[in-house]
Enzyme design. Structure first.
Site, PDB file in Angstrom:
ATOM      1  N   HIS A  96      44.086  43.393  39.275  1.00  0.00           N
ATOM      2  CA  HIS A  96      44.022  42.234  38.253  1.00  0.00           C
ATOM      3  C   HIS A  96      42.281  41.732  37.850  1.00  0.00           C
ATOM      4  O   HIS A  96      41.706  41.030  38.635  1.00  0.00           O
ATOM      5  CB  HIS A  96      44.519  41.023  38.724  1.00  0.00           C
ATOM      6  CG  HIS A  96      44.445  39.676  37.801  1.00  0.00           C
ATOM      7  ND1 HIS A  96      44.850  39.782  36.414  1.00  0.00           N
ATOM      8  CD2 HIS A  96      44.255  38.368  38.127  1.00  0.00           C
ATOM      9  CE1 HIS A  96      44.571  38.451  36.109  1.00  0.00           C
ATOM     10  NE2 HIS A  96      44.104  37.752  37.044  1.00  0.00           N
ATOM     11  N   GLU A 124      47.684  42.111  32.865  1.00  0.00           N
ATOM     12  CA  GLU A 124      48.324  43.338  33.232  1.00  0.00           C
ATOM     13  C   GLU A 124      49.629  43.270  32.601  1.00  0.00           C
ATOM     14  O   GLU A 124      50.389  44.184  32.547  1.00  0.00           O
ATOM     15  CB  GLU A 124      48.378  43.582  34.832  1.00  0.00           C
ATOM     16  CG  GLU A 124      47.103  43.883  35.573  1.00  0.00           C
ATOM     17  CD  GLU A 124      45.910  42.900  35.369  1.00  0.00           C
ATOM     18  OE1 GLU A 124      44.928  43.056  35.097  1.00  0.00           O
ATOM     19  OE2 GLU A 124      46.434  41.808  35.849  1.00  0.00           O
ATOM     20  N   GLU A 173      45.480  42.114  47.101  1.00  0.00           N
ATOM     21  CA  GLU A 173      44.897  43.449  46.562  1.00  0.00           C
ATOM     22  C   GLU A 173      44.250  44.318  47.465  1.00  0.00           C
ATOM     23  O   GLU A 173      44.330  45.595  47.359  1.00  0.00           O
ATOM     24  CB  GLU A 173      43.876  43.203  45.177  1.00  0.00           C
ATOM     25  CG  GLU A 173      44.546  42.564  43.848  1.00  0.00           C
ATOM     26  CD  GLU A 173      44.564  41.139  43.974  1.00  0.00           C
ATOM     27  OE1 GLU A 173      44.283  40.331  45.060  1.00  0.00           O
ATOM     28  OE2 GLU A 173      44.688  40.484  43.024  1.00  0.00           O
ATOM     29  N   GLY A 214      48.443  40.228  36.999  1.00  0.00           N
ATOM     30  CA  GLY A 214      47.973  38.982  36.703  1.00  0.00           C
ATOM     31  C   GLY A 214      48.278  38.898  35.199  1.00  0.00           C
ATOM     32  O   GLY A 214      49.073  39.961  34.538  1.00  0.00           O
ATOM     33  N   SER A 215      47.809  37.785  34.410  1.00  0.00           N
ATOM     34  CA  SER A 215      47.997  37.852  33.010  1.00  0.00           C
ATOM     35  C   SER A 215      47.509  39.000  32.167  1.00  0.00           C
ATOM     36  O   SER A 215      48.250  39.518  31.378  1.00  0.00           O
ATOM     37  CB  SER A 215      47.504  36.454  32.607  1.00  0.00           C
ATOM     38  OG  SER A 215      46.324  36.396  32.701  1.00  0.00           O
ATOM     39  N   HIS A 271      27.200  56.223  63.745  1.00  0.00           N
ATOM     40  CA  HIS A 271      27.622  54.881  63.673  1.00  0.00           C
ATOM     41  C   HIS A 271      26.477  54.267  64.305  1.00  0.00           C
ATOM     42  O   HIS A 271      25.727  53.508  63.766  1.00  0.00           O
ATOM     43  CB  HIS A 271      29.004  54.621  64.189  1.00  0.00           C
ATOM     44  CG  HIS A 271      29.323  53.121  64.193  1.00  0.00           C
ATOM     45  ND1 HIS A 271      30.626  52.686  64.542  1.00  0.00           N
ATOM     46  CD2 HIS A 271      28.757  52.159  63.444  1.00  0.00           C
ATOM     47  CE1 HIS A 271      30.654  51.359  64.410  1.00  0.00           C
ATOM     48  NE2 HIS A 271      29.529  50.986  63.746  1.00  0.00           N
ATOM     49  N   GLY A 292      35.400  52.279  58.237  1.00  0.00           N
ATOM     50  CA  GLY A 292      35.575  51.349  59.637  1.00  0.00           C
ATOM     51  C   GLY A 292      35.891  49.706  58.744  1.00  0.00           C
ATOM     52  O   GLY A 292      35.884  48.975  59.576  1.00  0.00           O
TER      53      GLY A 292
END
Length: 530
Positions: free
Chosen positions: A70, A28, A47, A25-26, A281, A403
């Site tokens: 970002h 980065e 991402e 993004g800007s 779980h 998971g």
């Protein structure tokens, strides 16, 4: 003048972190512009896929991966996959761009408000350096913390105007720093552990993902053989630390309190190595341990040692401990375990135009390379997988450790990027595939020859099983029919085929193995329970 950006690239180079996984993004752009020629940038289209690709890459190569997200939005998109990375102990160095330092307090567009708090409590450590001069040192701290036991992801937010600032004096020392763990059992601790195993009437080993990550598999085999002890994989298995066709292998423990206690009944000493005690779980309460059993826990993770509800723990290097214990225990006290019976015949599918998952996995066992790496995220076929696959080498199996769906397909792409010598095969459910489908574009863009097998049963199979466990009855949103993965893959530039018979699957698999390109094979499969 050497800048903070220059110093950072030198630091990353010194640690071998020259592959950058990201979606820019800007904020980065000032860091990424003019990427040095010895670095490569691996672009993911979301991402979540970026982080899962980096996770698969880190686990497969056995070292850290560098991620560039970002700001807050990109970090948020990656959080689901970050949960898997935490419990897989994946050493990820995650950076995120921040707005210009002087504007963050105004909460201007793309300001990451309270950036260090955003990824907590998942990461080992998070920071936003107090000034530009501290950026290289903070990133050095992040790299070392990610790699020290217990390994795991770290997070650094960097205001984008920091990159152009002058690097501080003495920054060159950072590139020469090295840290290493040195935890090891003392002589007295080793003697006590060996005595407990030697004196046990019926010991049992329970191995976890850390044993595989440290490539302690061979030492685990030596110990099991000297003790003539059965071996289980700890519940919620994210890796395979023991050969699945060894006479000692008993499978994966159920992820429930009573299930574990029942499976380990009759054993007086339970040695757990490289796993939490335990990652349950489904809620099935009961006795934590069989009556009269003593549990001894080997782990490099102080948190896992401290939070276990039972047993005694030794914190140190798992591979070192297993090797020394295997050397020291007395062999031959118990009769050798008999060989396992041959593979059972897979059940036939009820419909002639679908494959039973066990048949699919049996076909893979017979036709895939012996050293294939499997990244699995077909959660309703767990039992079928362990019944049919023959895994013998370290690093042959990866599963989402927490998971969270969306790990499997991108992680397979990342694992194949790390492996030039082994074929990676992703076994992905149709429900799971949609979470990380954009990773197919990355595989096509960079020519990563991963093979993705999509098991399409048209529903969230594991949820259907859980609805029975919880007695919740019919629930909306369970089915996902009508998705054409061949067309989706083609749109991302990946060759794909759809098959409904074993013969067609084998033909498609052999074509994919010989292509040197990424491939998707969509297989119509019967619904099964985990």
């Amino acid at each position: 003048m050497a800048t903070v950006r220059d110093a950072t690239y030198e630091l990353l180079r010194a640690h071998g972190l020259t592959t950058v996984f990201g979606n820019p993004g800007s904020n980065e752009l000032p860091f990424l512009a003019g990427l040095p020629g010895d670095f490569r940038y691996v672009l993911g289209l979301h991402e979540g896929a970026v982080l899962a690709m980096a996770d698969g890459y880190a686990q497969a190569r056995g070292g850290a991966a560098f991620v560039n997200l970002h700001a807050a939005a990109g970090t948020g998109n990656a959080m689901g996959m970050l949960a898997n990375s935490v419990y897989a102990h994946s050493p990820l160095v995650i950076t995120a761009g921040q707005q210009v330092r002087s504007t963050v307090g105004q909460e201007v567009m793309l300001a990451n408000v309270d950036a260090p708090a955003l990824p907590k409590p998942l990461v080992k450590w998070a920071c936003e350096p107090a000034c530009a001069a501290d950026v290289p040192r903070a990133l050095s701290q992040a790299v070392h913390l990610a790699n020290l036991p217990a390994k795991g992801p770290v997070y650094v937010s960097v205001p984008y105007d920091d990159w152009a600032q002058e690097a501080p004096e003495g920054v060159r020392h950072l590139t020469m720093r090295r840290t290493a763990a040195a935890g090891s059992l003392s002589g007295a601790q080793l003697d006590e552990l060996v005595a407990a195993l030697d004196e046990a009437e019926n010991p049992v080993l329970v191995l976890g993902p850390e044993a595989d990550a440290e490539e302690a598999n061979v030492d685990a085999v030596r110990l099991a053989e000297k003790l003539s002890a059965p071996v289980w994989i700890a519940p919620s298995a994210s890796r395979c630390p023991f050969p699945t066709r060894h006479p000692a292998f008993r499978g994966v423990l159920p992820a429930a309190v009573q299930g574990v206690s029942d499976a380990l009944a009759g054993h007086d000493v339970i040695l757990v190595a490289g796993a939490p005690v335990f990652r349950y779980h489904q809620f099935v309460p009961g006795a934590y341990l069989p009556e009269g059993a003593r549990l001894i826990h080997l782990t490099s993770n102080p948190g896992e040692a401290a939070r276990a509800p039972m047993g005694e723990a030794l914190v140190g290097g798992v591979r070192d401990a297993l090797a020394r214990v295997a050397d020291a225990v007395t062999g031959g006290r118990r009769p050798a375990l008999p060989p396992l019976p041959g593979f059972r015949t897979p059940p036939a599918a009820a419909s002639g135009d679908r494959l039973h998952p066990e048949e699919l996995f049996a076909l893979l066992r017979r036709n895939a390379p012996q050293d294939a790496v499997y990244v699995k995220e077909s959660t309703s076929t767990t039992g079928a997988f362990w019944a049919q696959l023959d895994l013998s080498l370290p690093g042959s199996y990866f599963f989402p450790a927490s998971g969270g769906l969306g790990f499997g397909l991108p992680a397979a792409v990342g694992a194949q990027l790390a492996h030039t010598e082994r074929q990676v095969i992703g076994l992905i459910g149709d429900g799971s595939a949609n979470y990380g489908i954009t990773a197919l574009w990355t595989a096509a863009r960079y020519g990563i020859p991963v093979i993705i097998v999509i098991l399409n049963n048209g529903t969230y199979g594991a949820l259907r099983w859980f609805s029975k466990v919880l007695d919740s009855g019919e629930t909306p949103g369970m089915d996902v029919p009508g998705i054409d993965f061949v067309q989706l893959a083609g749109g991302y530039g990946v060759a794909a085929s759809a098959v409904r018979t074993g013969e067609d699957f084998v033909r498609a698999l052999k074509d994919a193995l010989g292509s040197g390109r990424p491939a998707v094979i969509e297989v119509a499969t019967e619904l099964t329970e985990p």
